[in-house]
Design an enzyme around this catalytic site. Structure first.
Site, PDB file in Angstrom:
ATOM      1  N   SER A 197     -48.918   5.267 -54.494  1.00  0.00           N
ATOM      2  CA  SER A 197     -48.486   4.376 -53.411  1.00  0.00           C
ATOM      3  C   SER A 197     -49.618   3.399 -53.145  1.00  0.00           C
ATOM      4  CB  SER A 197     -48.178   5.199 -52.157  1.00  0.00           C
ATOM      5  OG  SER A 197     -47.177   6.149 -52.471  1.00  0.00           O
ATOM      6  N   LEU A 198     -49.493   2.234 -53.728  1.00  0.00           N
ATOM      7  CA  LEU A 198     -50.613   1.291 -53.695  1.00  0.00           C
ATOM      8  C   LEU A 198     -50.529   0.378 -52.456  1.00  0.00           C
ATOM      9  CD1 LEU A 198     -53.104   0.556 -55.374  1.00  0.00           C
ATOM     10  CD2 LEU A 198     -51.700  -1.152 -56.547  1.00  0.00           C
ATOM     11  N   HIS A 199     -49.476  -0.362 -52.351  1.00  0.00           N
ATOM     12  CA  HIS A 199     -49.183  -1.246 -51.211  1.00  0.00           C
ATOM     13  C   HIS A 199     -50.155  -2.408 -51.027  1.00  0.00           C
ATOM     14  CE1 HIS A 199     -46.075   1.538 -50.290  1.00  0.00           C
ATOM     15  NE2 HIS A 199     -46.870   2.488 -49.855  1.00  0.00           N
ATOM     16  N   CYS A 205     -35.803  14.694 -53.466  1.00  0.00           N
ATOM     17  CA  CYS A 205     -37.072  14.215 -52.926  1.00  0.00           C
ATOM     18  C   CYS A 205     -37.598  15.345 -52.041  1.00  0.00           C
ATOM     19  CB  CYS A 205     -36.822  12.932 -52.136  1.00  0.00           C
ATOM     20  SG  CYS A 205     -38.263  12.331 -51.253  1.00  0.00           S
ATOM     21  N   CYS A 247     -51.163   6.885 -42.883  1.00  0.00           N
ATOM     22  CA  CYS A 247     -50.591   5.594 -43.269  1.00  0.00           C
ATOM     23  C   CYS A 247     -49.834   5.014 -42.078  1.00  0.00           C
ATOM     24  CB  CYS A 247     -49.682   5.750 -44.479  1.00  0.00           C
ATOM     25  SG  CYS A 247     -50.537   6.461 -45.900  1.00  0.00           S
ATOM     26  N   ASN A 286     -38.609   0.679 -44.766  1.00  0.00           N
ATOM     27  CA  ASN A 286     -37.694   1.350 -43.843  1.00  0.00           C
ATOM     28  C   ASN A 286     -38.361   1.407 -42.491  1.00  0.00           C
ATOM     29  OD1 ASN A 286     -35.847   2.052 -46.013  1.00  0.00           O
ATOM     30  ND2 ASN A 286     -37.510   3.379 -46.675  1.00  0.00           N
ATOM     31  N   CYS A 291     -48.673  15.538 -42.428  1.00  0.00           N
ATOM     32  CA  CYS A 291     -49.528  14.945 -43.457  1.00  0.00           C
ATOM     33  C   CYS A 291     -50.889  14.676 -42.844  1.00  0.00           C
ATOM     34  CB  CYS A 291     -48.908  13.632 -43.963  1.00  0.00           C
ATOM     35  SG  CYS A 291     -49.736  12.958 -45.421  1.00  0.00           S
ATOM     36  N   GLY A 344     -45.836  14.784 -46.700  1.00  0.00           N
ATOM     37  CA  GLY A 344     -47.097  15.344 -47.182  1.00  0.00           C
ATOM     38  C   GLY A 344     -47.686  14.616 -48.368  1.00  0.00           C
ATOM     39  N   GLU A 345     -48.929  14.960 -48.654  1.00  0.00           N
ATOM     40  CA  GLU A 345     -49.647  14.378 -49.782  1.00  0.00           C
ATOM     41  C   GLU A 345     -49.810  15.486 -50.835  1.00  0.00           C
ATOM     42  OE1 GLU A 345     -50.780  11.542 -51.167  1.00  0.00           O
ATOM     43  OE2 GLU A 345     -51.505  12.936 -52.666  1.00  0.00           O
ATOM     44  N   CYS A 384     -45.821   4.941 -41.904  1.00  0.00           N
ATOM     45  CA  CYS A 384     -45.056   6.132 -42.300  1.00  0.00           C
ATOM     46  C   CYS A 384     -44.831   7.073 -41.113  1.00  0.00           C
ATOM     47  CB  CYS A 384     -45.808   6.867 -43.414  1.00  0.00           C
ATOM     48  SG  CYS A 384     -44.964   8.366 -43.968  1.00  0.00           S
ATOM     49  N   CYS A 398     -37.500   6.676 -47.593  1.00  0.00           N
ATOM     50  CA  CYS A 398     -38.961   6.822 -47.693  1.00  0.00           C
ATOM     51  C   CYS A 398     -39.632   6.503 -46.373  1.00  0.00           C
ATOM     52  CB  CYS A 398     -39.539   5.828 -48.703  1.00  0.00           C
ATOM     53  SG  CYS A 398     -39.312   6.270 -50.390  1.00  0.00           S
ATOM     54  N   GLU A 437     -38.503  18.317 -44.399  1.00  0.00           N
ATOM     55  CA  GLU A 437     -37.251  17.702 -44.827  1.00  0.00           C
ATOM     56  C   GLU A 437     -37.249  17.469 -46.331  1.00  0.00           C
ATOM     57  OE1 GLU A 437     -35.921  15.373 -40.837  1.00  0.00           O
ATOM     58  OE2 GLU A 437     -37.560  14.479 -41.935  1.00  0.00           O
TER      59      GLU A 437
HETATM   60  N1  SAH Z   1     -48.069  11.060 -49.790  1.00  0.00           N
HETATM   61  C1  SAH Z   1     -47.354  10.663 -50.968  1.00  0.00           C
HETATM   62  C2  SAH Z   1     -45.878  10.990 -50.962  1.00  0.00           C
HETATM   63  C3  SAH Z   1     -45.086  10.743 -49.692  1.00  0.00           C
HETATM   64  S1  SAH Z   1     -44.652   9.105 -49.246  1.00  0.00           S
HETATM   65  C4  SAH Z   1     -47.571   9.198 -51.220  1.00  0.00           C
HETATM   66  O1  SAH Z   1     -48.184   8.543 -50.403  1.00  0.00           O
HETATM   67  O2  SAH Z   1     -47.174   8.713 -52.277  1.00  0.00           O
HETATM   68  C5  SAH Z   1     -43.448   8.571 -50.391  1.00  0.00           C
HETATM   69  C6  SAH Z   1     -43.412   7.041 -50.524  1.00  0.00           C
HETATM   70  O3  SAH Z   1     -42.833   6.432 -49.370  1.00  0.00           O
HETATM   71  C7  SAH Z   1     -44.791   6.436 -50.660  1.00  0.00           C
HETATM   72  O4  SAH Z   1     -44.771   5.479 -51.691  1.00  0.00           O
HETATM   73  C8  SAH Z   1     -44.990   5.781 -49.309  1.00  0.00           C
HETATM   74  O5  SAH Z   1     -45.945   4.781 -49.365  1.00  0.00           O
HETATM   75  C9  SAH Z   1     -43.613   5.310 -48.993  1.00  0.00           C
HETATM   76  N2  SAH Z   1     -43.375   5.011 -47.586  1.00  0.00           N
HETATM   77  C10 SAH Z   1     -43.936   5.588 -46.510  1.00  0.00           C
HETATM   78  N3  SAH Z   1     -43.428   5.052 -45.383  1.00  0.00           N
HETATM   79  C11 SAH Z   1     -42.519   4.127 -45.749  1.00  0.00           C
HETATM   80  C12 SAH Z   1     -41.635   3.265 -45.035  1.00  0.00           C
HETATM   81  N4  SAH Z   1     -41.584   3.263 -43.713  1.00  0.00           N
HETATM   82  N5  SAH Z   1     -40.818   2.455 -45.760  1.00  0.00           N
HETATM   83  C13 SAH Z   1     -40.837   2.489 -47.114  1.00  0.00           C
HETATM   84  N6  SAH Z   1     -41.632   3.272 -47.829  1.00  0.00           N
HETATM   85  C14 SAH Z   1     -42.465   4.094 -47.159  1.00  0.00           C
END
Ligand code: SAH
Length: 346
Positions: free
Chosen positions: A220-222, A107, A118, A296, A114, A165-166, A121, A339, A94
């Protein structure tokens, strides 16, 4: 036999030129065909109107032009467009078009599924996995650029590698795609308008620095606490924060480009003062900016967006420490284009 034919888009311009010379034609013919394949995104050899019929037939006998097909396209109430894109082998990825008043952003996906896991995700749940080829990444951008012109009367202005994907686990192909996107022989976009987002693969961040890439880096730290990050992004056990931090310091030393951290605040997971303090400390290692992104929901209830007070606390404390922070609202949620929602329901 069609199966034996090679994908002509896997050839470099030089290889195409050599091919024509071997065929007794002029090297220049390779330039013409290359232009059709990339700048003009031709899907058939018959589109190549300045190439003779015989030559087109000869190409047809030797090659195929693999290209993506927009399988379904959904438009959100807020103008966001989501493409489900079919690859030549039938797999689907997508990509999303996100319009704002000042820009339109694509995007794009870098892998089918992937390999990371995570917990928040939707893409992580897909079983099937393969890397996308450079042309499959490039084609997503071309498709979004067309939709941007069609629906918003302007070309695409920005690209983020935040789809499925990463990207750093498919580094070579992502780099090749970006070369085509930024080349005048492709889309001629500025690399400063491209962001590659990674969950943080230290070795590859260092390689990007060594390669002196010109695009921007988002991580993507979180969470800046290993015990927390281990539970939500299990690969953190393999690449702990210490290694990530070291790679980011290396990145900054070499490129002088600041780093953007993507960060979702979840209820009961990373919404306490100690979580913010750890983030502030992490941000001090290299000039950085924090994007607090809205969660999301994917189908399970394990993760809930934090209370507004928690987001306010993050914002206030980061700002008090002179760290740039933005609070981002999600786009395209009604079509599962936000996202982390890619692959939800599809
Ligand atoms: N693998 C890469 C790019 C894809 S994810 C990465 O991890 O950066 C793109 C972004 O969406 C990342 O910052 C990820 O942490 C975030 N993301 C994933 N699932 C999400 C969700 N359910 N709600 C909000 N952001 C999310």
């Amino acid at each position: 036999m069609a199966e034996n034919k090679k994908d002509i888009r896997a050839l470099t311009k030089e290889q195409l030129r050599e091919f024509f010379v071997r065929e007794g034609d002029k090297a220049f013919r390779g330039n013409q065909v290359y232009e059709w394949l990339w700048q003009k995104s031709a899907h058939t050899f018959d589109d190549m109107t300045n190439i003779s019929k015989n030559t087109r037939q000869m190409l047809e006998d030797n090659f195929v032009i693999n290209h993506i097909e927009v399988d379904t396209m959904q438009r959100s109430n807020d103008g966001t467009v989501k493409n489900a894109v079919r690859l030549h082998d039938g797999l689907i990825v997508e990509s999303v078009l996100i319009p704002t008043s000042s820009r339109t952003t694509a995007c794009v996906s870098s892998q089918v599924g992937c390999s990371l896991d995570c917990k928040f995700c939707a893409t992580a749940r897909l079983k099937r996995m393969r890397n996308l080829n450079p042309d499959e990444i490039y084609d997503q951008v071309v498709a979004i650029d067309k939709e941007s012109k069609l629906y918003h009367n302007r070309p695409l202005s920005n690209i983020v590698f935040m789809g499925m994907g990463e990207p750093l686990m498919n580094y070579n192909n992502v780099i090749k795609a970006i070369e085509k996107i930024t080349s005048p022989e492709g889309l001629g976009m500025s690399p400063r308008r491209i962001v590659v987002s990674t969950s943080g693969v230290p070795k590859m961040i260092k390689k990007m620095a060594d390669d002196e890439v010109k695009f921007k880096l988002a991580v993507s730290l979180h969470s800046a606490i290993d015990e927390v990050r281990d539970t939500i992004m299990p690969f953190n056990k393999t690449f702990p924060l210490k290694d990530l931090r070291e790679a980011l310091e290396y990145w900054y030393a070499k490129t002088k480009n600041r780093i953007t951290y993507e960060y979702v605040v979840w209820d009961g997971i990373n919404d306490k003062r100690k979580d913010v303090d750890a983030l502030v400390k992490f941000c001090k290692f290299a000039p950085s900016k924090v994007n607090l992104i809205e969660y999301n929901p994917i189908d399970n209830g394990a993760f809930q967006q934090a209370k507004p007070e928690a987001i306010d606390m993050y914002q206030n404390i980061l700002e008090a420490n002179n760290i740039t922070v933005t609070v981002r609202r999600s786009r395209g949620k009604d079509i599962d284009a936000a996202c982390g929602q890619l692959a939800n329901k599809s």
